[in-house]
Write an enzyme that holds these catalytic residues in place. Structure first.
Site, PDB file in Angstrom:
ATOM      1  N   GLU A 197      53.567  63.181  41.066  1.00  0.00           N
ATOM      2  CA  GLU A 197      53.171  61.782  40.846  1.00  0.00           C
ATOM      3  C   GLU A 197      54.459  61.034  40.553  1.00  0.00           C
ATOM      4  O   GLU A 197      55.028  61.143  39.474  1.00  0.00           O
ATOM      5  CB  GLU A 197      52.178  61.693  39.687  1.00  0.00           C
ATOM      6  N   CYS A 245      53.688  53.155  36.384  1.00  0.00           N
ATOM      7  CA  CYS A 245      54.135  53.474  37.741  1.00  0.00           C
ATOM      8  C   CYS A 245      53.352  52.715  38.800  1.00  0.00           C
ATOM      9  O   CYS A 245      53.860  52.456  39.895  1.00  0.00           O
ATOM     10  CB  CYS A 245      54.035  54.971  37.985  1.00  0.00           C
ATOM     11  N   LYS A 281      47.232  66.563  32.986  1.00  0.00           N
ATOM     12  CA  LYS A 281      47.710  67.786  33.623  1.00  0.00           C
ATOM     13  C   LYS A 281      47.006  69.030  33.078  1.00  0.00           C
ATOM     14  O   LYS A 281      46.659  69.938  33.836  1.00  0.00           O
ATOM     15  CB  LYS A 281      49.230  67.903  33.450  1.00  0.00           C
ATOM     16  N   GLU A 340      45.914  63.595  40.968  1.00  0.00           N
ATOM     17  CA  GLU A 340      45.471  63.913  39.617  1.00  0.00           C
ATOM     18  C   GLU A 340      44.148  63.208  39.382  1.00  0.00           C
ATOM     19  O   GLU A 340      43.877  62.155  39.963  1.00  0.00           O
ATOM     20  CB  GLU A 340      46.513  63.484  38.580  1.00  0.00           C
TER      21      GLU A 340
END
Length: 490
Positions: free
Chosen positions: A252, A286, A162, A464
């Site tokens: 996300e 994830c 990030k 991202e």
């Protein structure tokens, strides 16, 4: 308790006392021991962080892109020098095996920072002639102050994913780590300061509860929110960001990703991929391929190959060099995963291996869940429909390509997908019909810095990593220039 360190907030290049008077603990999930106490940010502290970020961002944005690039590259060097130290802290905080954190988490995070450090000088506008006497040009300018809200499964990697594009583009970031795993984000802030980042350009505010995230998403100065976490929380963050000052967002979110094994697949390769796609990082990824679709004709052989590999997984002390499977990141999360496993049993799925908590010896003290493989699964089962975020594989059989594509897409998620086949035409044909943002053919899980990652459907908004992400931390200003006379109609 006297030996437990108390961690403050990190604002304007130094540690500062939180004004809330509240604290919370970070727990080692391998044994339940408190490893740190952290001060919790208040709304007053958020205001201080925003003011600091505004001041620092002006200095940062006024630097040349080359100067910013050099500072970020120095941070990369420090990260790599301290890889093992940071990995040990990450393992204590998350429970992930040191064999993983020392080779993946800091390494891949530093790679992303290095990638964007190199791109800092490549942020460009364009010039377009309109006629002989007029043209316009564009500038890509930083947004200003942005906020990152991290998840607990990859703390320092997410903080780097990030902050890297945000900082490379000339922004300042206020970062809120997960209260479950907050420690390495604070170390990253120290490293940025040591590398020469101006005070205020990367502030860390930690705390339990939803208030901190809400204060960030609703703050009028903050121009963008980048969030990693669950779908329901993501929806609230997005609504809050839009309802306050129409902020830009990157989300996300979760996944329930299909891994499609084709009839011609190499069985050993398919089993290797399936085990990695479900049990790496103790299943807390994830993008995990938790819905494994297998042709009926290959089902028995595939299940046997998977079970053989799961038996080789080394569950143990995450600090031990030979461990490659540690505890889950928290005890509450362990209970959630165990409840899903019980649901699978009750709904008629067959446990091939695992199926409960690890309770042997010292493992009983930790949040350990055995690697679990279910067979005889149906699409309607909770273990197949819902994101578990733990070491639980569901194997489903199918008969035709058309059927498996339809079933793979029958989900509200769309984060990742994979195909294992020796027919490259078939691989592309299937992947092009799958509704997912990150896809792999004959592999699983790698997310290089150059590759955009993000989801379809309710798995996210925006991306991202990759070149495209850098643009979303800038805004375009268009300027028309008239060299000739100006003629008014009045």
């Amino acid at each position: 308790m006297s030996d437990v360190q108390v961690h403050q907030l990190y604002i304007h290049g130094r540690y500062v006392e939180a004004t809330s008077g509240k604290t919370f603990n970070s727990i080692n999930p391998a044994n339940g021991e408190i490893i740190a106490t952290l001060q919790q940010a208040s709304e007053q502290d958020i205001e201080a962080a925003v003011k600091s970020a505004q001041q620092g961002q002006k200095i940062w944005a006024a630097m040349t892109a080359m100067e910013r690039s050099r500072i970020l590259r120095r941070a990369v060097d420090i990260l790599r020098e301290r890889n093992d130290e940071l990995a040990r802290l990450e393992t204590l905080d998350t429970g992930k095996a040191y064999s993983e954190t020392s080779t993946v988490d800091i390494v891949t995070g530093a790679d992303v920072l290095e990638y964007y450090a190199g791109l800092a000088t490549a942020i460009q506008g364009e010039q377009v002639p309109l006629r002989e006497s007029s043209f316009f040009y564009t500038r890509r300018e930083p947004l200003g102050v942005v906020a990152g809200i991290g998840a607990w499964n990859y703390p320092i990697q997410i903080a780097l994913w990030k902050s890297a594009p945000a900082l490379a583009a000339g922004n300042a970031m206020i970062f809120k780590p997960s209260e479950t795993t907050p420690l390495t984000a604070l170390k990253l802030a120290e490293i940025y300061t040591e590398a020469g980042l101006p005070d205020g350009v990367f502030n860390v505010v930690q705390g339990a509860g939803r208030e901190i995230g809400q204060w960030l998403t609703e703050h009028p100065v903050i121009e963008k929110i980048s969030f990693t976490g669950g779908v329901e929380t993501g929806k609230k963050v997005m609504a809050s960001a839009a309802g306050s000052t129409l902020k830009e967002v990157t989300m996300e979110l979760g996944g329930k990703s299909p891994l499609i094994i084709c009839e011609d697949a190499d069985l050993n390769r398919a089993a290797d991929i399936a085990v990695m796609a479900n049990f790496f990082s103790s299943g807390q990824v994830c993008t995990n391929g938790t819905r494994v679709f297998v042709p009926k004709s290959r089902l028995a052989d595939f299940e046997k190959a998977v079970v053989e590999r799961v038996k080789r997984i080394r569950v143990g002390d995450p600090m031990a060099e030979d461990t490659n499977f540690g505890p889950l990141t928290s005890f509450p999360h362990m209970e959630k995963v165990l409840s899903f496993i019980e649901s699978g049993k009750q709904q008629g799925a067959k446990v091939l291996i695992g199926g409960g908590r690890a309770t042997e010896g010292e493992l009983a003290k930790g949040a350990y869940v055995l690697p679990t493989v279910f067979s005889d699964c149906t699409d309607q089962m909770a273990i197949v429909q819902e994101e578990i975020f733990g070491p639980v594989m569901s194997i489903l059989s199918y008969e035709t390509e058309e059927e498996v594509i339809q079933r793979a897409n029958d989900t509200t998620f769309g984060l990742a997908a994979g195909v294992v086949t020796q027919d490259i035409s078939r691989a592309h044909r299937i992947i092009h019909q799958i509704e997912a943002g990150i896809c792999w053919i004959n592999t699983w899980g790698e997310s290089p810095a150059e590759m955009p990652v993000g989801g379809y459907k309710q798995s996210g908004v925006g991306r991202e990593n990759g070149l495209t992400t850098l643009g979303h931390y800038t805004r375009i200003k268009s300027i028309q220039v008239e060299l000739g006379d100006y003629q008014s109609i009045f």
